[in-house]
Design an enzyme around this catalytic site. Structure first.
Site, PDB file in Angstrom:
ATOM      1  N   TRP A  35     -17.734 -31.311  79.035  1.00 37.87           N
ATOM      2  CA  TRP A  35     -17.485 -31.313  77.211  1.00 37.87           C
ATOM      3  C   TRP A  35     -18.920 -31.365  76.871  1.00 37.87           C
ATOM      4  O   TRP A  35     -19.769 -32.731  77.353  1.00 37.87           O
ATOM      5  CB  TRP A  35     -16.893 -32.605  77.098  1.00 37.87           C
ATOM      6  CG  TRP A  35     -16.464 -33.359  75.876  1.00 37.87           C
ATOM      7  CD1 TRP A  35     -17.736 -34.012  75.587  1.00 37.87           C
ATOM      8  CD2 TRP A  35     -15.132 -33.175  75.181  1.00 37.87           C
ATOM      9  NE1 TRP A  35     -17.231 -34.519  74.160  1.00 37.87           N
ATOM     10  CE2 TRP A  35     -16.142 -33.812  74.182  1.00 37.87           C
ATOM     11  CE3 TRP A  35     -14.441 -32.245  74.647  1.00 37.87           C
ATOM     12  CZ2 TRP A  35     -15.488 -34.198  72.946  1.00 37.87           C
ATOM     13  CZ3 TRP A  35     -13.683 -32.019  73.819  1.00 37.87           C
ATOM     14  CH2 TRP A  35     -14.084 -32.884  72.879  1.00 37.87           C
ATOM     15  N   MET A  36     -18.687 -31.384  75.660  1.00 35.87           N
ATOM     16  CA  MET A  36     -19.747 -31.448  74.608  1.00 35.87           C
ATOM     17  C   MET A  36     -19.427 -32.246  73.014  1.00 35.87           C
ATOM     18  O   MET A  36     -18.311 -31.521  72.590  1.00 35.87           O
ATOM     19  CB  MET A  36     -20.818 -30.315  74.555  1.00 35.87           C
ATOM     20  CG  MET A  36     -21.839 -30.131  73.488  1.00 35.87           C
ATOM     21  SD  MET A  36     -22.158 -28.572  72.481  1.00 35.87           S
ATOM     22  CE  MET A  36     -23.979 -28.689  73.188  1.00 35.87           C
ATOM     23  N   ASP A  38     -20.547 -34.654  69.580  1.00 36.01           N
ATOM     24  CA  ASP A  38     -21.901 -35.103  68.569  1.00 36.01           C
ATOM     25  C   ASP A  38     -23.580 -34.120  68.922  1.00 36.01           C
ATOM     26  O   ASP A  38     -23.500 -34.813  69.831  1.00 36.01           O
ATOM     27  CB  ASP A  38     -22.222 -35.856  68.072  1.00 36.01           C
ATOM     28  CG  ASP A  38     -20.849 -36.875  67.986  1.00 36.01           C
ATOM     29  OD1 ASP A  38     -19.647 -36.258  67.490  1.00 36.01           O
ATOM     30  OD2 ASP A  38     -20.491 -38.069  67.215  1.00 36.01           O
ATOM     31  N   SER A  98     -23.288 -41.786  70.482  1.00 36.51           N
ATOM     32  CA  SER A  98     -24.393 -41.052  69.080  1.00 36.51           C
ATOM     33  C   SER A  98     -25.525 -41.814  69.032  1.00 36.51           C
ATOM     34  O   SER A  98     -25.480 -43.095  68.800  1.00 36.51           O
ATOM     35  CB  SER A  98     -23.738 -40.824  67.684  1.00 36.51           C
ATOM     36  OG  SER A  98     -22.314 -39.564  68.970  1.00 36.51           O
ATOM     37  N   ASP A 167     -23.518 -45.437  65.697  1.00 36.17           N
ATOM     38  CA  ASP A 167     -24.301 -43.934  65.349  1.00 36.17           C
ATOM     39  C   ASP A 167     -25.161 -44.203  64.666  1.00 36.17           C
ATOM     40  O   ASP A 167     -25.797 -43.600  63.483  1.00 36.17           O
ATOM     41  CB  ASP A 167     -23.640 -43.080  64.734  1.00 36.17           C
ATOM     42  CG  ASP A 167     -21.484 -42.830  65.436  1.00 36.17           C
ATOM     43  OD1 ASP A 167     -22.125 -42.946  66.805  1.00 36.17           O
ATOM     44  OD2 ASP A 167     -21.072 -42.656  64.864  1.00 36.17           O
ATOM     45  N   GLU A 222     -18.473 -42.240  60.546  1.00 34.18           N
ATOM     46  CA  GLU A 222     -19.325 -42.452  61.376  1.00 34.18           C
ATOM     47  C   GLU A 222     -20.795 -41.256  60.906  1.00 34.18           C
ATOM     48  O   GLU A 222     -21.047 -40.938  60.429  1.00 34.18           O
ATOM     49  CB  GLU A 222     -18.582 -41.450  62.470  1.00 34.18           C
ATOM     50  CG  GLU A 222     -17.333 -42.352  63.524  1.00 34.18           C
ATOM     51  CD  GLU A 222     -16.741 -41.435  63.918  1.00 34.18           C
ATOM     52  OE1 GLU A 222     -16.148 -42.059  64.909  1.00 34.18           O
ATOM     53  OE2 GLU A 222     -16.099 -40.098  63.666  1.00 34.18           O
ATOM     54  N   TRP A 305     -11.741 -32.591  66.137  1.00 37.37           N
ATOM     55  CA  TRP A 305     -11.859 -33.897  66.903  1.00 37.37           C
ATOM     56  C   TRP A 305     -10.025 -33.647  67.148  1.00 37.37           C
ATOM     57  O   TRP A 305      -9.146 -34.350  68.033  1.00 37.37           O
ATOM     58  CB  TRP A 305     -11.221 -35.527  65.892  1.00 37.37           C
ATOM     59  CG  TRP A 305     -12.683 -35.914  66.626  1.00 37.37           C
ATOM     60  CD1 TRP A 305     -14.259 -35.747  65.849  1.00 37.37           C
ATOM     61  CD2 TRP A 305     -12.884 -35.828  67.750  1.00 37.37           C
ATOM     62  NE1 TRP A 305     -14.494 -36.536  66.819  1.00 37.37           N
ATOM     63  CE2 TRP A 305     -14.541 -36.683  67.935  1.00 37.37           C
ATOM     64  CE3 TRP A 305     -12.605 -36.032  69.224  1.00 37.37           C
ATOM     65  CZ2 TRP A 305     -15.188 -36.845  69.417  1.00 37.37           C
ATOM     66  CZ3 TRP A 305     -13.563 -36.356  70.504  1.00 37.37           C
ATOM     67  CH2 TRP A 305     -14.314 -36.574  70.559  1.00 37.37           C
TER      68      TRP A 305
HETATM   69  C1  FRU Z   1     -18.129 -38.435  66.559  1.00 40.44           C
HETATM   70  C2  FRU Z   1     -17.979 -40.075  67.323  1.00 40.44           C
HETATM   71  C3  FRU Z   1     -19.091 -41.280  67.472  1.00 40.44           C
HETATM   72  C4  FRU Z   1     -19.292 -41.376  68.741  1.00 40.44           C
HETATM   73  C5  FRU Z   1     -19.020 -40.460  69.348  1.00 40.44           C
HETATM   74  C6  FRU Z   1     -18.501 -40.343  70.758  1.00 40.44           C
HETATM   75  O1  FRU Z   1     -17.552 -37.769  66.920  1.00 40.44           O
HETATM   76  O2  FRU Z   1     -16.812 -40.421  67.766  1.00 40.44           O
HETATM   77  O3  FRU Z   1     -18.322 -42.042  65.966  1.00 40.44           O
HETATM   78  O4  FRU Z   1     -20.710 -42.104  68.889  1.00 40.44           O
HETATM   79  O5  FRU Z   1     -18.242 -39.531  68.923  1.00 40.44           O
HETATM   80  O6  FRU Z   1     -18.054 -39.404  71.758  1.00 40.44           O
END
Ligand code: FRU
Length: 496
Positions: A35-36, A38, A98, A167, A222, A305
């Protein structure tokens, strides 16, 4: 190196071999395995571009976050490096969330990321403590700072939620000191972006909230980015759980930008306007860099998401990055153009001028394929009534097609991936209001195996969507309701 990281590195190296290049995007970065999400730590360091990413190597669904790692000379051809970080300390045992990167004066690269630790609060409710942590490295290996975390809930302004604080995006300010902007939630205000300052990168002081949302855009912000562009300052934010607003903002998570002025001496940011970064379905959590030749380039996670958990567990990889896009400001908006390095992949140009399309679907000899850079200019036909609708279809055969349509009377461009391999009842269409001159409009399509990015009017608006259409569907066609004249330039994009 911890056993957790060593295991991840061994696992990804082994499993990567089972994925054939043909089953991946040809020129978009995808998860090495698993999985990938951010983009993280997007940077130019030691003569190369580095892209880290939210990564769960063991599964094609989200899980305890590692940082995957890839490098590139041109932002198009990527090579994977071993995973950079794993959740292997108490403060990040439930995930390395992140974050971003910068180069220190001694030549080391510093990463700041969010450590996630699940705990039970005094009411017995599970919460995730989110703190900001550091790691130092040389472009290959990174060592977490012994005194992590460096920014915690104690450093929040009053009301700030320590369970929604993540983040960090770093930069070096004009006087050489460091800044970081971190996303946070304040239950009274919704999302807010907090600014911190440091002399050495290790000790941080809260400065102020750069922006507070006051519940206009989503529940939590975020993945901030904050940078100068063409004499103005831009704040990028990605919001969770947005309500729609006209055709500008859609339901769900979405990324938007504020353009304004910033006084770095008193840290005052005055936003003047805000717009969506992308009007398609799949674009989120972008980060930018400044290239050595001065271009501001953005890359986003090319997913959504709400639709990223529909694939089977056995999928070997999931998650792609967008094409890198060069940013500029024109007429008070951000314009995005596919990075010019992509042009090196162009081959077999096919050009058509002044083709009449009138009430039937046509295809043009040589205009086809699934790895394509296609520019389409549409015009009205002199002496005829303005056409009502124009549609470009691609990834097409008898069963499949992905469509982009333009209706000049409504001034709307729509992307439609209903017939693009999806078997789920999810969002398949998105619309954007666009500018045009009496039916004259320009669209550029960047098509890879599993995605389409449509740049309208040289990047005034972009619509991005992933697709899962069978590779045999490689037709391209044009259709008008009424009469339209088109000019088409197509390049096949070479496999890397
Ligand atoms: C955004 C997020 C970030 C968090 C990461 C977790 O897509 O929810 O806020 O750091 O993904 O995987």
């Amino acid at each position: 190196m911890s056993q957790v990281l060593r295991d991840a590195r061994r696992y990804e190296e082994e499993k990567e071999k089972l994925i054939s290049a043909k089953d991946r995007p040809a020129f978009h970065l995808s998860a090495r395995v698993g999985w990938m999400n951010d983009p993280n730590g997007f940077s130019y360091y030691d003569g190369q571009y580095h892209m880290f990413y939210q990564y769960h190597p063991y599964d094609s669904h989200w899980g305890p976050m590692h940082w995957g790692h890839a490098v590139s000379e041109d932002l198009i051809h990527w090579s994977y490096l071993p995973a950079a970080m794993a959740p292997d300390r108490t403060y990040d045992r439930d995930g390395c969330y992140s974050g971003s990167a910068l180069t220190l004066p001694d030549g080391r690269q510093m990463l700041m990321y969010t450590g996630r630790q699940l705990i039970y609060d005094e009411n017995g409710i599970e919460q995730e403590v989110q703190t900001q942590c550091l790691a130092f490295g040389d472009g290959d290996n990174y060592v977490k700072y012994a005194k992590n975390p460096v920014i915690t809930g104690k450093d929040l302004p009053e009301g700030g939620n320590p369970y929604a604080f993540r983040d960090p995006k770093l930069w070096v300010e004009q006087d050489g000191s460091y800044r970081v902007v971190i996303a946070n939630q304040d239950p009274r205000h919704g999302g807010q972006m907090l600014l911190y300052r440091s002399e050495d990168g290790v000790h941080w002081d809260f400065v102020k909230a750069l922006m507070k949302d006051d519940h206009h855009m989503g529940q939590m912000w975020e993945c901030p980015d904050f940078f100068p562009l063409d004499g103005k300052q831009v704040l990028l934010a990605s919001a969770q759980d947005m309500l729609p607003s006209g055709l500008e903002y859609h339901n769900g998570n979405g990324t938007f930008y504020f353009i304004g002025d910033y006084n770095w001496e008193n840290s005052d940011f005055k936003p003047e306007c805000n717009y969506a970064m992308d009007y398609g379905i799949d674009f989120y959590a972008p980060q930018t860099i400044l290239t050595p030749d001065g271009r501001r380039v953005v890359i986003g996670w090319m997913q959504n998401w709400d639709t990223c958990n529909l694939h089977t567990k056995s999928t070997p990889w999931f998650g792609q990055m967008s094409i890198p896009r060069e940013l500029s400001i024109r007429d008070g908006r951000i314009y995005q153009a596919p990075i010019r390095e992509l042009e090196a992949l162009r081959s077999d140009p096919v050009r058509y001028r002044d083709v009449l399309v009138e009430d039937t679907e046509i295809s043009l000899k040589g205009v086809e394929g699934r790895l394509v850079d296609l520019t389409l200019e549409i015009e009205p036909v002199e002496g005829k009534e303005l056409y009502r609708k124009f549609a470009l279809r691609f990834a097409q055969n008898e069963t499949f097609h992905t469509g982009v349509s333009f209706r000049p009377y409504e001034s709307i461009v729509k992307i439609d991936r209903k017939f693009s391999g999806s078997r789920r009842a999810i969002i398949h269409q998105r619309r954007a209001a666009v500018n045009h001159d009496h039916g004259r409009i320009k669209l550029r399509l960047i098509l890879d195996r599993f995605s389409a990015e449509i740049f309208v009017n040289d990047g005034e608006k972009v619509l991005t969507a992933t697709l899962y259409t069978d590779m045999a569907a490689d037709g391209i066609s044009f259709m008008a309701n009424g009469a339209a004249k088109i000019h088409v330039t197509q390049y096949t994009l070479k496999e890397m």
